[in-house]
Design a protein around this motif. Structure first.
Motif, PDB file in Angstrom:
ATOM      1  N   GLU A   1       7.675   4.808   5.159  1.00 23.73           N
ATOM      2  CA  GLU A   1       8.273   5.185   3.872  1.00 23.73           C
ATOM      3  C   GLU A   1       9.297   4.182   3.367  1.00 23.73           C
ATOM      4  O   GLU A   1       9.993   3.541   4.155  1.00 23.73           O
ATOM      5  CB  GLU A   1       9.036   6.502   4.055  1.00 23.73           C
ATOM      6  CG  GLU A   1       8.233   7.749   3.802  1.00 23.73           C
ATOM      7  CD  GLU A   1       7.968   8.016   2.332  1.00 23.73           C
ATOM      8  OE1 GLU A   1       8.564   7.333   1.463  1.00 23.73           O
ATOM      9  OE2 GLU A   1       7.156   8.903   2.037  1.00 23.73           O
ATOM     10  N   ASP A   2       9.449   4.101   2.041  1.00 30.94           N
ATOM     11  CA  ASP A   2      10.520   3.285   1.450  1.00 30.94           C
ATOM     12  C   ASP A   2      11.606   4.160   0.816  1.00 30.94           C
ATOM     13  O   ASP A   2      12.571   3.628   0.277  1.00 30.94           O
ATOM     14  CB  ASP A   2       9.953   2.359   0.363  1.00 30.94           C
ATOM     15  CG  ASP A   2       9.478   3.140  -0.842  1.00 30.94           C
ATOM     16  OD1 ASP A   2       8.826   4.196  -0.655  1.00 30.94           O
ATOM     17  OD2 ASP A   2       9.773   2.735  -1.972  1.00 30.94           O
TER      18      ASP A   2
ATOM     19  N   ASP B   1       3.507   4.111  -2.827  1.00 30.21           N
ATOM     20  CA  ASP B   1       4.358   3.381  -3.778  1.00 30.21           C
ATOM     21  C   ASP B   1       5.586   2.806  -3.062  1.00 30.21           C
ATOM     22  O   ASP B   1       6.392   3.553  -2.514  1.00 30.21           O
ATOM     23  CB  ASP B   1       4.818   4.328  -4.895  1.00 30.21           C
ATOM     24  CG  ASP B   1       3.648   4.869  -5.716  1.00 30.21           C
ATOM     25  OD1 ASP B   1       2.771   4.073  -6.074  1.00 30.21           O
ATOM     26  OD2 ASP B   1       3.620   6.085  -5.992  1.00 30.21           O
TER      27      ASP B   1
ATOM     28  N   ASP C   1       3.071   6.281   3.166  1.00 33.60           N
ATOM     29  CA  ASP C   1       3.436   6.426   1.765  1.00 33.60           C
ATOM     30  C   ASP C   1       2.725   5.265   1.033  1.00 33.60           C
ATOM     31  O   ASP C   1       2.316   4.295   1.674  1.00 33.60           O
ATOM     32  CB  ASP C   1       4.956   6.301   1.632  1.00 33.60           C
ATOM     33  CG  ASP C   1       5.404   6.292   0.190  1.00 33.60           C
ATOM     34  OD1 ASP C   1       4.878   7.082  -0.608  1.00 33.60           O
ATOM     35  OD2 ASP C   1       6.294   5.476  -0.145  1.00 33.60           O
TER      36      ASP C   1
HETATM   37 MG    MG Z   1       7.464   5.267  -1.806  1.00 36.31          MG
END
Ligand code: MG
Ligand code: BG6
Length: 223
Positions: A175-176, A15, A13
């Motif tokens: 991922e966040d 962002d 990912d």
């Molecule tokens: Mg993200």
């Protein structure tokens, strides 16, 4: 969970993982929420992470129960305004906006022969990579415009593995966002979450922040 020795590629990912742009997305969406009179909350902010531009707008309108007050044309206009504001912030970015440890991690992946692709929902991803001077690390970028469904649907992570000619079981996704972890798990990849364990409950491997993400630390959590 796959064995660490099975892993041949990483699907990232952008962002909130590679760079701190998730803050910029939030700032720009907050302005839209204020404009349409929707309440802004931490829960809404977290829930928007990983979600495509038009789906994010829909969630914001629903939060204020004003989704029927706007025509499709007006919705496109609101999303365009948000993007213009977001791009003003992106245009000021430099490699200093790369999150801690990420450059070293990418270098260690390259040095160890892992393949790398990008699975960002953002249509601005190529611009952001270029501002960060990271374009060369990501020869394979999934085009979010090519997707039938956005995150949490697994499609973007399935495509990220396909672009590397790998089986999903040979890939780690990073991922966040909760929606992103769901997408990685749904694609059959091993999920690495960056952030709050209460939000990223379903991540196979979890780090509180990017500086903790190293190949050794991933290996330790995968056994
Ligand atoms: Mg993200
Ligand atoms: C994701 C972000 O990476 O991209 C979301 O987490 C954003 O916040 C989505 O809405 C779409 O981005 P863009 O740049 O195409 O509007």
């Amino acid at each position: 969970m796959a064995k660490f020795s099975d892993i041949k590629g990483f699907v990232f990912d952008l962002d909130g993982v590679i760079t701190d742009t998730s803050i910029f997305h939030s700032q720009a969406w907050h302005q839209v929420a204020d404009k349409v009179g929707s309440p802004w909350s931490k829960k809404l902010e977290d829930g928007l992470k990983g979600i495509s531009r038009m789906d994010s707008l829909e969630m914001i309108l629903q939060a204020g129960n004003v989704q029927n007050k706007y025509t499709d044309e007006q919705k496109v206009q609101l999303a365009t305004e948000k993007n213009d504001n977001y791009l003003k912030l992106v245009n000021k970015m430099t490699p200093a906006n790369i999150l801690p440890g990420i450059k070293d991690f990418l270098d260690s992946l390259k040095a160890n022969g892992y393949l790398i692709s990008l699975a960002s929902a953002s249509k601005n991803a190529p611009t952001v990579l270029s501002k960060l001077q990271l374009t060369d690390y990501f020869p394979k970028v999934v085009d979010p415009a090519s997707l039938k469904k956005g995150k949490p649907d697994p499609e973007i992570y399935t495509k990220g593995a396909e672009m590397l000619n790998l089986d999903p079981s040979q890939c780690i996704g990073v991922e966040d966002a909760a929606a992103g972890i769901q997408a990685i798990n749904g694609a059959g990849e091993t999920s690495v979450g960056i952030g709050d364990k209460n939000i990223l409950k379903e991540a196979d491997v979890l780090f509180a922040n990017t500086s903790e993400m190293t190949l050794d630390n991933i290996k330790k959590q995968m056994k």
